[in-house]
Write an enzyme that holds these catalytic residues in place. Structure first.
Site, PDB file in Angstrom:
ATOM      1  N   GLU A 132      46.203  35.245  43.688  1.00 49.00           N
ATOM      2  CA  GLU A 132      44.788  35.503  43.937  1.00 49.00           C
ATOM      3  C   GLU A 132      44.431  35.365  45.407  1.00 49.00           C
ATOM      4  O   GLU A 132      43.581  36.106  45.915  1.00 49.00           O
ATOM      5  CB  GLU A 132      43.912  34.583  43.084  1.00 49.00           C
ATOM      6  CG  GLU A 132      43.983  34.871  41.586  1.00 49.00           C
ATOM      7  CD  GLU A 132      43.580  36.302  41.246  1.00 49.00           C
ATOM      8  OE1 GLU A 132      42.882  36.952  42.046  1.00 49.00           O
ATOM      9  OE2 GLU A 132      43.977  36.788  40.174  1.00 49.00           O
ATOM     10  N   TYR A 158      34.977  33.744  43.522  1.00 53.09           N
ATOM     11  CA  TYR A 158      35.850  34.676  42.808  1.00 53.09           C
ATOM     12  C   TYR A 158      37.160  34.020  42.418  1.00 53.09           C
ATOM     13  O   TYR A 158      37.586  34.055  41.248  1.00 53.09           O
ATOM     14  CB  TYR A 158      36.152  35.951  43.626  1.00 53.09           C
ATOM     15  CG  TYR A 158      37.358  36.629  43.058  1.00 53.09           C
ATOM     16  CD1 TYR A 158      37.259  37.344  41.866  1.00 53.09           C
ATOM     17  CD2 TYR A 158      38.627  36.454  43.614  1.00 53.09           C
ATOM     18  CE1 TYR A 158      38.381  37.891  41.266  1.00 53.09           C
ATOM     19  CE2 TYR A 158      39.747  36.995  43.024  1.00 53.09           C
ATOM     20  CZ  TYR A 158      39.616  37.710  41.855  1.00 53.09           C
ATOM     21  OH  TYR A 158      40.723  38.234  41.256  1.00 53.09           O
ATOM     22  N   ASP A 183      34.846  40.360  41.652  1.00 54.94           N
ATOM     23  CA  ASP A 183      35.293  40.899  42.940  1.00 54.94           C
ATOM     24  C   ASP A 183      34.676  42.281  43.124  1.00 54.94           C
ATOM     25  O   ASP A 183      33.770  42.672  42.398  1.00 54.94           O
ATOM     26  CB  ASP A 183      36.821  40.965  42.959  1.00 54.94           C
ATOM     27  CG  ASP A 183      37.344  42.024  42.012  1.00 54.94           C
ATOM     28  OD1 ASP A 183      36.601  42.419  41.090  1.00 54.94           O
ATOM     29  OD2 ASP A 183      38.485  42.473  42.183  1.00 54.94           O
TER      30      ASP A 183
END
Length: 404
Positions: free
Chosen positions: A40, A123, A141
């Site tokens: 991520e 996020y 996102d």
DNA sequence: AACTCGGGGAA
DNA sequence: TTCCCAGAGTT
């Protein structure tokens, strides 16, 4: 159809679609929270195809939170070289250290704890909690904002932070029971593969039937987003200084400051031309320029004590960051006569040695640097050494031109 | 809210 | 060229 029905339709169809077509990606091998975390961070503002090779290399080199926490920072940066946004790498390692110290090396199944790690924002926190722990948290996102803006025909400017907060509430209300990880990834998968920014492929879309933007023929108008400003131009002159004697075949490089653009990366010595000197790099001006050579020579002498002899133009290169446009001109130079440490002025030499001793914590490195007669942030590197120190891509490309 | 922070793929 | 990408941190 009621809004409740439209939402239920969306969630069910999207989830079923994802489970049929989802891509096999390196970070989908398992749900190891560390693997999810690294992926991520790398995927922030970076495409999947770009990340894959970096991810494999990184996980091979730093397989666990502990391995990353213990690694030298330069090695982490080197592994990140070319991926951009280098503070992500430093923050990730800082987070790894925090997980080792506070949580025994285990990423905690705790929203607040994960959200508190460096480099983990709204996020990423949602992505880690939902994908690694299957917690019912939204992960909004750019993909998600685009998909939901279209499906629900939302006209809020997605460039505004407020809009993301609103869409987070909507996204949270769409998560099917017990399927947060798959659903959040399904939203992003749809945005990446089907509901793309420019020409969305509505026909194969699993939720086209009730997509409001599509029904109104407005899928190309949404989402609304204010456009970014152009990067401001900066004219810079750099110099490739060829070493001689024991440094033959090498060139002089320096390390950038600890903060700011390209922090702690290495680069060629160069200077930013102030507005009144920008004409020296004008497209129509001669590439060879005595005043520019003098400015570069002075900069190198003041920073290192070395005297250089300009040898002419080597290449031009443009490098565009998000907010700055570097227009660079590279010059070749070699070392002048008797221009070792002895030739430098006593004052500049003295201060260089003092800085060296003060800045270096490693005794071996300090003595080496002092012996070189260079400030601690300067080094001679050869064709192979470029594979040790981390350089921004712009200089990697220049090395290729010079050495290959 | 605006700015800082990389690099590249796609149209 | 222009957009924008599985955004976060700082001011």
């Amino acid at each position: 159809m009621t809004e409740r029905e439209a939402k239920a339709f969306f969630s069910e169809e999207l989830l079923a679609w994802y489970r049929l077509i989802k891509r096999e990606l390196p970070w989908r091998m398992n749900r190891d929270p560390y693997r999810v975390w690294v992926s991520e961070i790398m995927l922030q503002q970076t495409r999947v195809d770009t990340v894959i090779p970096y991810y494999n290399r990184f996980m091979n080199k730093f397989p666990t939170v502990g391995a990353l926490a213990e690694a030298p920072e330069t090695e982490v940066l080197k592994c990140w070289e070319g991926l951009g946004y280098y503070s992500r790498a430093r923050n990730l390692q800082a987070g790894a250290k925090e997980v080792v110290e506070k949580y025994g090396g285990i990423v905690p199944d705790d929203k607040a704890a994960v959200a508190g790690l460096k480099g983990v924002g709204p996020y990423t926190a949602g992505a880690i909690m939902s994908i690694a722990f299957n917690r019912s948290e939204p992960a909004v996102d750019g993909n998600v904002m685009r998909v939901l803006s279209r499906y629900f025909c939302l006209e809020d400017d997605i460039a505004k932070p407020r809009t993301r907060v609103g869409i987070e509430k909507l996204a949270a209300s769409l998560i099917p029971e017990g399927a947060a990880g798959d659903f959040n990834q399904a939203l992003m998968e749809l945005g990446a593969l089907v509901c793309t920014p420019k020409s969305p492929s509505c026909l194969p879309c699993p939720v086209m039937e009730h997509c409001l933007a599509r029904l109104e023929g407005r899928e190309h108008e949404l989402p609304v987003k204010t456009k970014a400003k152009k990067p401001r131009p900066e004219l810079r002159a750099a110099v490739i200084i060829a070493g001689s004697g024991e440094h033959a075949g090498k060139m002089l490089v320096r390390r950038r400051p600890d903060t700011g653009l390209l922090a702690q990366m290495w680069e060629l010595p160069h200077l930013l031309l102030p507005p009144e000197q920008e004409h020296l790099l004008d497209e129509r001006a001669p590439k060879e320029n005595a005043e520019l050579a003098m400015l570069l020579g002075r900069m190198v002498r003041e920073e290192t004590g070395l005297l250089i002899r300009p040898r002419g133009w080597f290449m031009d290169a443009d490098h565009v960051f998000s907010h700055i446009h570097w227009k660079m001109r590279f010059y070749l130079a070699d070392l002048g006569e008797g221009l070792d440490a002895a030739a430098a002025s006593a004052a500049s030499m003295e201060s260089a040695v003092a800085e060296t001793a003060a800045a270096y914590d490693s005794g071996a490195s300090a003595s080496a640097a002092i012996a070189e007669g260079l400030p601690p942030d300067y080094r001679w590197i050869g064709k192979e050494d470029r594979n040790v120190l981390p350089f921004p891509n712009l200089f990697v490309r220049m090395f290729k031109q010079y050495w290959d």
